[in-house]
Design an enzyme around this catalytic site. Sequence first.
Site, PDB file in Angstrom:
ATOM      1  N   ARG A   8      75.946  27.009  59.457  1.00 28.16           N
ATOM      2  CA  ARG A   8      77.376  26.318  59.288  1.00 28.16           C
ATOM      3  C   ARG A   8      77.451  24.723  59.035  1.00 28.16           C
ATOM      4  O   ARG A   8      78.017  24.204  58.276  1.00 28.16           O
ATOM      5  CB  ARG A   8      78.702  27.254  60.408  1.00 28.16           C
ATOM      6  CG  ARG A   8      78.529  28.452  60.370  1.00 28.16           C
ATOM      7  CD  ARG A   8      80.253  28.333  61.302  1.00 28.16           C
ATOM      8  NE  ARG A   8      79.687  29.582  62.018  1.00 28.16           N
ATOM      9  CZ  ARG A   8      80.025  30.767  61.292  1.00 28.16           C
ATOM     10  NH1 ARG A   8      80.711  30.990  60.059  1.00 28.16           N
ATOM     11  NH2 ARG A   8      80.084  32.576  61.475  1.00 28.16           N
ATOM     12  N   ARG A  17      81.262  44.464  65.411  1.00 26.67           N
ATOM     13  CA  ARG A  17      82.175  45.485  66.685  1.00 26.67           C
ATOM     14  C   ARG A  17      82.908  46.712  65.692  1.00 26.67           C
ATOM     15  O   ARG A  17      82.179  47.895  66.953  1.00 26.67           O
ATOM     16  CB  ARG A  17      83.018  44.983  67.403  1.00 26.67           C
ATOM     17  CG  ARG A  17      83.065  43.609  67.201  1.00 26.67           C
ATOM     18  CD  ARG A  17      84.606  42.944  67.195  1.00 26.67           C
ATOM     19  NE  ARG A  17      84.650  41.858  68.273  1.00 26.67           N
ATOM     20  CZ  ARG A  17      84.109  40.231  69.043  1.00 26.67           C
ATOM     21  NH1 ARG A  17      83.142  40.468  68.263  1.00 26.67           N
ATOM     22  NH2 ARG A  17      84.332  39.374  69.524  1.00 26.67           N
ATOM     23  N   ASP A  50      84.070  27.844  65.309  1.00 27.82           N
ATOM     24  CA  ASP A  50      83.657  28.173  64.329  1.00 27.82           C
ATOM     25  C   ASP A  50      83.425  27.631  62.940  1.00 27.82           C
ATOM     26  O   ASP A  50      82.869  26.873  62.341  1.00 27.82           O
ATOM     27  CB  ASP A  50      83.298  29.496  63.481  1.00 27.82           C
ATOM     28  CG  ASP A  50      81.864  30.501  65.169  1.00 27.82           C
ATOM     29  OD1 ASP A  50      81.637  29.996  66.083  1.00 27.82           O
ATOM     30  OD2 ASP A  50      82.762  31.480  65.093  1.00 27.82           O
ATOM     31  N   ARG A  67      76.215  21.608  67.213  1.00 29.34           N
ATOM     32  CA  ARG A  67      76.780  21.239  66.179  1.00 29.34           C
ATOM     33  C   ARG A  67      77.499  20.049  66.378  1.00 29.34           C
ATOM     34  O   ARG A  67      77.727  19.276  65.823  1.00 29.34           O
ATOM     35  CB  ARG A  67      78.366  22.313  66.175  1.00 29.34           C
ATOM     36  CG  ARG A  67      77.375  23.137  65.349  1.00 29.34           C
ATOM     37  CD  ARG A  67      78.425  24.342  65.408  1.00 29.34           C
ATOM     38  NE  ARG A  67      77.523  25.448  65.041  1.00 29.34           N
ATOM     39  CZ  ARG A  67      78.019  26.984  64.091  1.00 29.34           C
ATOM     40  NH1 ARG A  67      78.847  27.412  64.534  1.00 29.34           N
ATOM     41  NH2 ARG A  67      77.030  27.550  63.753  1.00 29.34           N
TER      42      ARG A  67
END
Length: 443
Positions: free
Chosen positions: A393, A32, A321, A352
Amino acid sequence: MGDSPSVSFSVSPGGRLRGTVRVPGDKSISHRAVMLGAIADGDTEISGFLEGEDTLATLAAFRAMGVGAEGPSGAGLVIHGVGRDGLSAPGGPLYLGNSGTSMRLLAGLMVGQAFGVELTGDASLSGRPMRRVTDPLTGMGAVIQASPDGTPPLRIQGGAGLRGIRYAMPVASAQVKSCLLLAGLFAEGRTCVTESAPTRDHTERMLQGFGYPVSRQSGQVCVQGGGRLTGMCIDVPADISSAAFFMVGAAIADGSDVLLEHVGVNPTRTGVIEILRLMGADLRVLNERAVGGEPVADLRIRSSSLRGVRIPEDLVPLAIDEFPAVFVAAACAEGDTVLTGAGELRVKESDRIQVMADGLQSLGADARATPDGMLIRGGGLRGGRIDSHGDHRVAMAFAMAALCAADTVEIQDCANVDTSFPGFASLAREAGLGIRVQPESHG
Ligand code: S3P
């Protein structure tokens, strides 16, 4: 990204984590900062910028649209803003690698430009759902096209006059919310987005930091089109999503004691702290302070015996996440952990739910995927080989799993760890993880 050389992790069982660790800068805030800095008037000076492949893809996209930038160097980056109408047409498609945030937020920003653009990504990103942004953007008057199944590439035609929209998001997504707010800056009238559950609010906070008025009231955020942004200084805190691997590692490995410094603890991101505490983790939030409109703290976590829990559904968007790491904690806990209401996990960098259930099963855990979550019976892990499916991740979560495994954990397809956490293996090794990085033998 797709063309990085393949590497695998080999992690020795046992050990513990100790010491003071500063993980790299927050990915969401870094994206951002580049985007808003680029369309602001004047310079934006960023410190703590995440030099990961995802955020570098965002930076490269803006450089391709004529934005000058110095750095990144030592996590410092200066963006020379070109003003709200100053971007220029790139010479070709903008390739965004593995980064869903780049694609969805840029889609919002690009529909307001006078020129057309095509947004592309790697194999994982090219399979991710984009109708969640293309539908409401079309409702604002944008001309934007995805492939027939609603996935990238996105082709955006420039010069469409946008009008503000009132939009109630069917899924709680900060990416969708941010996409529409960014489009709203270029629209006529007011754009209001309503969310059914709170999602990360970095866009709202940062717009205000750039001097752009944002009105916020319970579950709704609105911007009026046509305003301007003024460059600013941004200190990016360490990413709580990266810190989460060390939190879980320290919680599950006997004798661990880790201090994670300068971590962003925005309340829309701290679900992992709450979940780990519900599981019995010894986790303390120290020196809470405000840094440039974002709350920051040091987190101290020591090992303790964890117990399985039913994860409250309202924590899901606040920890979206962190579930790969939470699943590992659950497998090392005593008793059952139940997650529901998390179907969104199936459309992240990998599925996931399935990929983590498969990986945990390969390590001997009783883990069952459900359509919108997972059932995990705790009790420890043996060693084994995991396919991370190129999901950063997943790879990092299973690296930490070795701390409570009986034998070596080998994790394949780990190059994408660099998308969010460059230097993960060395930082984890310094803290005590027995991790080796090796070139992937089967190329
Ligand atoms: C992000 C929002 C989340 C998160 C992603 C980053 C962001 O996605 O999973 O890693 O920076 O806005 P959703 O908002 O789609 O859940």
